[in-house]
Design a protein around this motif. Structure first.
Motif, PDB file in Angstrom:
ATOM      1  N   LEU A   1       4.430 -11.681  -8.447  1.00 35.80           N
ATOM      2  CA  LEU A   1       4.790 -10.297  -8.196  1.00 35.80           C
ATOM      3  C   LEU A   1       5.187  -9.670  -9.526  1.00 35.80           C
ATOM      4  CD1 LEU A   1       6.922 -10.579  -4.940  1.00 35.80           C
ATOM      5  CD2 LEU A   1       4.441 -10.482  -5.217  1.00 35.80           C
ATOM      6  N   ALA A   2       4.821  -8.370  -9.678  1.00 34.99           N
ATOM      7  CA  ALA A   2       5.051  -7.709 -10.961  1.00 34.99           C
ATOM      8  C   ALA A   2       6.538  -7.467 -11.224  1.00 34.99           C
ATOM      9  CB  ALA A   2       4.291  -6.397 -11.000  1.00 34.99           C
ATOM     10  N   ASP A   3       7.303  -7.261 -10.171  1.00 36.37           N
ATOM     11  CA  ASP A   3       8.668  -6.774 -10.379  1.00 36.37           C
ATOM     12  C   ASP A   3       9.759  -7.814 -10.116  1.00 36.37           C
ATOM     13  OD1 ASP A   3       8.089  -6.989  -7.783  1.00 36.37           O
ATOM     14  OD2 ASP A   3       8.597  -4.946  -7.187  1.00 36.37           O
ATOM     15  N   SER A   4       9.412  -9.087 -10.096  1.00 38.44           N
ATOM     16  CA  SER A   4      10.445 -10.094  -9.855  1.00 38.44           C
ATOM     17  C   SER A   4      10.439 -11.150 -10.961  1.00 38.44           C
ATOM     18  CB  SER A   4      10.213 -10.796  -8.524  1.00 38.44           C
ATOM     19  OG  SER A   4      10.215  -9.863  -7.483  1.00 38.44           O
ATOM     20  N   THR A   5      11.595 -11.737 -11.166  1.00 43.97           N
ATOM     21  CA  THR A   5      11.705 -12.844 -12.111  1.00 43.97           C
ATOM     22  C   THR A   5      10.824 -13.990 -11.611  1.00 43.97           C
ATOM     23  OG1 THR A   5      13.993 -12.177 -12.261  1.00 43.97           O
ATOM     24  CG2 THR A   5      13.423 -14.256 -13.311  1.00 43.97           C
ATOM     25  N   PHE A   6      10.250 -14.749 -12.516  1.00 45.85           N
ATOM     26  CA  PHE A   6       9.431 -15.890 -12.096  1.00 45.85           C
ATOM     27  C   PHE A   6      10.335 -16.961 -11.462  1.00 45.85           C
ATOM     28  CE2 PHE A   6       6.186 -14.852 -15.664  1.00 45.85           C
ATOM     29  CZ  PHE A   6       5.526 -13.978 -14.825  1.00 45.85           C
TER      30      PHE A   6
ATOM     31  N   ASP B   1      -6.788 -13.974  -2.035  1.00 41.93           N
ATOM     32  CA  ASP B   1      -6.227 -13.239  -3.166  1.00 41.93           C
ATOM     33  C   ASP B   1      -6.347 -11.732  -2.934  1.00 41.93           C
ATOM     34  OD1 ASP B   1      -5.159 -12.878  -5.731  1.00 41.93           O
ATOM     35  OD2 ASP B   1      -7.154 -12.778  -6.641  1.00 41.93           O
ATOM     36  N   ASP B   2      -7.542 -11.271  -2.514  1.00 39.53           N
ATOM     37  CA  ASP B   2      -7.756  -9.837  -2.278  1.00 39.53           C
ATOM     38  C   ASP B   2      -6.845  -9.328  -1.160  1.00 39.53           C
ATOM     39  OD1 ASP B   2      -9.671  -9.877  -4.207  1.00 39.53           O
ATOM     40  OD2 ASP B   2     -11.379  -9.952  -2.843  1.00 39.53           O
ATOM     41  N   TYR B   3      -6.701 -10.150  -0.124  1.00 34.66           N
ATOM     42  CA  TYR B   3      -5.852  -9.766   1.006  1.00 34.66           C
ATOM     43  C   TYR B   3      -4.406  -9.554   0.532  1.00 34.66           C
ATOM     44  CZ  TYR B   3      -3.031 -10.498   5.243  1.00 34.66           C
ATOM     45  OH  TYR B   3      -2.109 -10.378   6.243  1.00 34.66           O
ATOM     46  N   LEU B   4      -3.922 -10.483  -0.268  1.00 34.20           N
ATOM     47  CA  LEU B   4      -2.526 -10.386  -0.729  1.00 34.20           C
ATOM     48  C   LEU B   4      -2.358  -9.254  -1.743  1.00 34.20           C
ATOM     49  CD1 LEU B   4      -1.718 -14.175  -0.959  1.00 34.20           C
ATOM     50  CD2 LEU B   4      -0.733 -12.532   0.646  1.00 34.20           C
ATOM     51  N   GLU B   5      -3.383  -9.059  -2.552  1.00 36.78           N
ATOM     52  CA  GLU B   5      -3.315  -8.019  -3.571  1.00 36.78           C
ATOM     53  C   GLU B   5      -3.194  -6.629  -2.938  1.00 36.78           C
ATOM     54  OE1 GLU B   5      -6.689  -7.954  -6.408  1.00 36.78           O
ATOM     55  OE2 GLU B   5      -6.310  -5.801  -6.221  1.00 36.78           O
ATOM     56  N   GLU B   6      -3.796  -6.459  -1.775  1.00 40.44           N
ATOM     57  CA  GLU B   6      -3.688  -5.168  -1.084  1.00 40.44           C
ATOM     58  C   GLU B   6      -2.280  -4.918  -0.564  1.00 40.44           C
ATOM     59  OE1 GLU B   6      -6.573  -4.784   2.060  1.00 40.44           O
ATOM     60  OE2 GLU B   6      -8.192  -5.296   0.668  1.00 40.44           O
ATOM     61  N   ARG B   7      -1.535  -5.982  -0.384  1.00 45.24           N
ATOM     62  CA  ARG B   7      -0.220  -5.848   0.243  1.00 45.24           C
ATOM     63  C   ARG B   7       0.954  -6.065  -0.713  1.00 45.24           C
ATOM     64  NH1 ARG B   7      -4.207  -7.145   3.302  1.00 45.24           N
ATOM     65  NH2 ARG B   7      -4.269  -6.353   5.441  1.00 45.24           N
ATOM     66  N   LEU B   8       0.677  -6.647  -1.871  1.00 43.11           N
ATOM     67  CA  LEU B   8       1.760  -6.961  -2.810  1.00 43.11           C
ATOM     68  C   LEU B   8       1.395  -6.436  -4.198  1.00 43.11           C
ATOM     69  CD1 LEU B   8       2.061 -10.715  -1.745  1.00 43.11           C
ATOM     70  CD2 LEU B   8       3.729  -8.946  -1.158  1.00 43.11           C
ATOM     71  N   ASP B   9       2.408  -6.152  -5.001  1.00 48.46           N
ATOM     72  CA  ASP B   9       2.163  -5.691  -6.361  1.00 48.46           C
ATOM     73  C   ASP B   9       2.074  -6.911  -7.284  1.00 48.46           C
ATOM     74  OD1 ASP B   9       1.877  -4.168  -8.565  1.00 48.46           O
ATOM     75  OD2 ASP B   9       3.968  -3.506  -8.674  1.00 48.46           O
ATOM     76  N   ILE B  10       0.835  -7.305  -7.592  1.00 52.31           N
ATOM     77  CA  ILE B  10       0.597  -8.536  -8.351  1.00 52.31           C
ATOM     78  C   ILE B  10       0.636  -8.257  -9.863  1.00 52.31           C
ATOM     79  CG2 ILE B  10      -1.116 -10.363  -8.811  1.00 52.31           C
ATOM     80  CD1 ILE B  10       0.084 -10.589  -6.016  1.00 52.31           C
ATOM     81  N   ALA B  11       1.311  -9.139 -10.602  1.00 49.59           N
ATOM     82  CA  ALA B  11       1.443  -8.971 -12.057  1.00 49.59           C
ATOM     83  C   ALA B  11       0.106  -9.193 -12.753  1.00 49.59           C
ATOM     84  CB  ALA B  11       2.485  -9.952 -12.598  1.00 49.59           C
ATOM     85  N   TYR B  12      -0.342  -8.168 -13.447  1.00 51.88           N
ATOM     86  CA  TYR B  12      -1.626  -8.243 -14.148  1.00 51.88           C
ATOM     87  C   TYR B  12      -1.532  -7.383 -15.385  1.00 51.88           C
ATOM     88  CZ  TYR B  12      -6.638  -7.786 -15.054  1.00 51.88           C
ATOM     89  OH  TYR B  12      -7.883  -7.814 -15.636  1.00 51.88           O
ATOM     90  N   ASN B  13      -2.174  -7.861 -16.446  1.00 51.02           N
ATOM     91  CA  ASN B  13      -2.115  -7.163 -17.724  1.00 51.02           C
ATOM     92  C   ASN B  13      -3.541  -7.180 -18.253  1.00 51.02           C
ATOM     93  OD1 ASN B  13      -2.174  -7.570 -20.673  1.00 51.02           O
ATOM     94  ND2 ASN B  13       0.058  -7.655 -20.608  1.00 51.02           N
ATOM     95  N   LYS B  14      -4.002  -6.024 -18.744  1.00 47.24           N
ATOM     96  CA  LYS B  14      -5.426  -5.933 -19.114  1.00 47.24           C
ATOM     97  C   LYS B  14      -5.805  -6.922 -20.205  1.00 47.24           C
ATOM     98  CE  LYS B  14      -6.141  -1.414 -17.243  1.00 47.24           C
ATOM     99  NZ  LYS B  14      -6.439   0.001 -17.390  1.00 47.24           N
ATOM    100  N   LYS B  15      -4.864  -7.239 -21.049  1.00 44.97           N
ATOM    101  CA  LYS B  15      -5.183  -8.156 -22.146  1.00 44.97           C
ATOM    102  C   LYS B  15      -5.110  -9.619 -21.712  1.00 44.97           C
ATOM    103  CE  LYS B  15      -3.862  -9.040 -26.909  1.00 44.97           C
ATOM    104  NZ  LYS B  15      -5.225  -8.914 -27.425  1.00 44.97           N
ATOM    105  N   PHE B  16      -4.013  -9.955 -21.014  1.00 43.75           N
ATOM    106  CA  PHE B  16      -3.785 -11.366 -20.683  1.00 43.75           C
ATOM    107  C   PHE B  16      -4.175 -11.742 -19.250  1.00 43.75           C
ATOM    108  CE2 PHE B  16      -0.171 -10.982 -23.958  1.00 43.75           C
ATOM    109  CZ  PHE B  16      -0.996 -11.435 -24.987  1.00 43.75           C
ATOM    110  N   GLY B  17      -4.648 -10.771 -18.467  1.00 45.31           N
ATOM    111  CA  GLY B  17      -5.071 -11.098 -17.103  1.00 45.31           C
ATOM    112  C   GLY B  17      -3.902 -11.298 -16.161  1.00 45.31           C
TER     113      GLY B  17
END
Lengths: 176, 352
Positions: free
Chosen positions: B33-38, B143-159
């Motif tokens: 998730l993009a907004d939580s500590t690992f 993955d697609d199903y969860l991505e529609e429902r959760l804000d997944i951490a992604y960065n254009k450079k590092f994926g």
């Protein structure tokens, strides 16, 4: 050869880690291997192993070598989780997704050491938008085209080139 | 599905049937998730919050009629956790983690999604035989199903951003479990497998509890996740697996032509012990089952009614304890193991 962990039993499990062509050999007896690797069919690498390797890789770039920027970084904290780069170095683990942004130059160097490459070329989340996905697909096809030309597979290369043109048209660029 | 029903059954990936050499395939995606500590740095309250956020959509998930059952790690006994490890549905490290952890497992065990392991999400697809593309397809759907429902951490450079930098990029780890007894017997395994690390692949053995022998089974997986597409990663491993299969088949031909009697004797001995022994350690069992399977593959021995992988997994301590409903060790464990195998092999004897 003796196990490098307990130094008592014969080493029967051998790992080789290759990073940018640099091989690191690890030798364990079956008991210690289980300890470091977890129980029998450990599907995922035990974190201890990974961080051990990472510490070794991070360690290649000691604070002194890079001069002051590194020292500054030792103090700076990630705005997301409050971890410093020194803490990341120690554990081999990022604190949160924002650590990647905060320590981008250091990470770029490190990731190149681990993976050989520094930029993601795989899957893109749908929410990144069609334009970005097209852009990424185009850059992927371009490197494939280069590869095909080098291998003199011109027929396949022509197909890839056509696909790139298609994508460019779709993007409305039209500059072919 | 209730926990007992779910844990008692054989996983779909263990049913590899007559397919020789490539026993099973696994695809794993690491997502956060993009907004939580690992997870490694998460406080308990945050772990519980993240768990609920992720578990909710997982409980609703349905793919090809398969539903997910969410198991909270805290509610599982040590034996239940051990069964999950042995069936590859959770990682060994995961079993020791604190509150706010759980795993969603599909009816056939094809899909398992660990919540708050090293990453917030570890999506895993397990299939029998060599099915990397199919497994990747399923992993993508989840993955697609969860991505529609959760804000997944992604960065254009590092994926896709992961807790450990070794997974960043695609977050994809694919592996194949291969059975290479003839390469081991002809002393070629080390040489052949030694060629893989320079190709960016990791080779790991499989060890039965406290044992050195691995049943001649190896896990081959990719190391690189950044700068390489999912397709290239799979194509690469697939090509290597094909090559390994050819080497193993060649070695089996050599055994057949150069040492037919020794080979026959070896596999018949293995069959004899599996049919008659009263005490079997995990270590011995793994090598016997491996030799027995080689004998079946080479058409020296009659088939058995159980799948090779299923026999291996079910003779591990956790599965035996779960089935017999009591704590086992030492002689009792070895006795139960021999009993289990004798029942299977005695019926094979009757079929002849």
């Amino acid at each position: 050869m003796l196990c490098q962990n307990c130094h008592a039993r014969e080493a029967t499990v051998h790992f080789t880690k290759i990073v940018n062509g640099q091989a690191t050999q690890m030798h364990f007896c079956s008991e210690c291997a289980q300890k470091v690797q977890g129980f029998s069919f450990g599907f995922s690498l035990h974190p201890v192993m990974v961080s051990d390797f990472l510490q070794a890789i991070f360690g290649v770039n000691p604070a002194g070598q890079a001069g002051q920027p590194c020292n500054v970084l030792q103090q700076e904290k990630c705005p997301g989780c409050g971890k410093t780069f020194a803490q990341i170095q120690r554990t081999g683990k990022m604190g949160c997704s924002r650590c990647y942004e905060k320590f981008e130059p250091q990470m770029e160097l490190l990731l190149r050491r681990i993976h050989g490459g520094g930029t993601h070329v795989g899957k893109t989340p749908l929410r990144c938008g069609a334009a970005f996905r097209t852009e990424q697909e185009k850059s992927r096809l371009k490197s494939k085209l280069q590869e095909l030309i080098e291998r003199e597979e011109f027929e396949e290369a022509a197909k890839v080139r056509d696909r790139i043109r298609e994508l460019e048209k779709m993007a409305g660029g039209g500059e072919v | 599905m209730n926990t007992k029903e779910l844990l008692s059954k054989d996983s779909y990936w263990m049913k590899n049937g007559d397919v020789p050499i490539v026993l099973s395939t696994r695809v794993r995606l690491a997502r956060n998730l993009a907004d939580s500590t690992f997870p490694p740095d998460m406080k308990e309250t945050e772990a519980l919050k993240v768990e609920e956020k992720i578990a909710a959509p997982l409980r609703e998930f349905d793919l090809e009629g398969e539903r997910l059952t969410y198991l909270n790690l805290q509610e599982l006994s040590a034996i239940e956790k051990r069964v999950l490890i042995e069936k590859h549905l959770i990682s060994p490290a995961f079993a020791d983690l604190g509150p706010g952890r759980g795993v969603a497992i599909s009816d056939s065990h094809k899909f398992s999604i660990m919540v708050n392991e090293e990453d917030h999400l570890r999506i895993q697809v397990l299939l029998p035989g060599s099915s990397l593309w199919e497994a990747q397809k399923y992993a993508g759907i989840i993955d697609d199903y969860l991505e529609e429902r959760l804000d997944i951490a992604y960065n254009k450079k590092f994926g896709y951003l992961t807790s450990c930098p070794t997974n960043v990029g695609t977050g994809l780890r694919i592996s194949a479990m291969v059975h290479l007894p003839a390469l081991v017997m002809t002393n070629q395994a080390q040489k052949v497998l030694g060629a893989l690390p320079p190709l960016g692949l990791t080779v790991r053995g499989l060890y039965g509890e406290g044992s050195r022998a691995s049943g001649n089974i190896f896990q081959i997986s990719n190391q690189i996740t950044l700068g390489k597409t999912e397709e290239d990663t799979i194509a690469h491993l697939e090509a290597v697996i094909r090559q390994l299969t050819e080497h193993e088949l060649k070695a089996r031909e050599v055994l057949k032509s150069d040492a037919p009697l020794i080979t026959q004797d070896k596999v018949w001995r293995a069959r004899g012990i599996l049919e008659k022994a009263r005490l079997l350690t995990a270590e011995e069992t793994f090598s016997l089952l491996s030799e027995d399977r080689l004998g079946i593959d080479m058409e020296i021995l009659p088939k058995v009614k159980a799948d090779f992988v299923s026999l291996l997994i079910n003779s591990l301590q956790g599965c035996l304890q779960y089935k017999t409903k009591r704590a086992l060790d030492g002689h009792y464990l070895n006795f139960e193991r021999a009993n289990y195998l004798r029942q299977i092999y005695a019926s094979a004897e009757n079929d002849k």
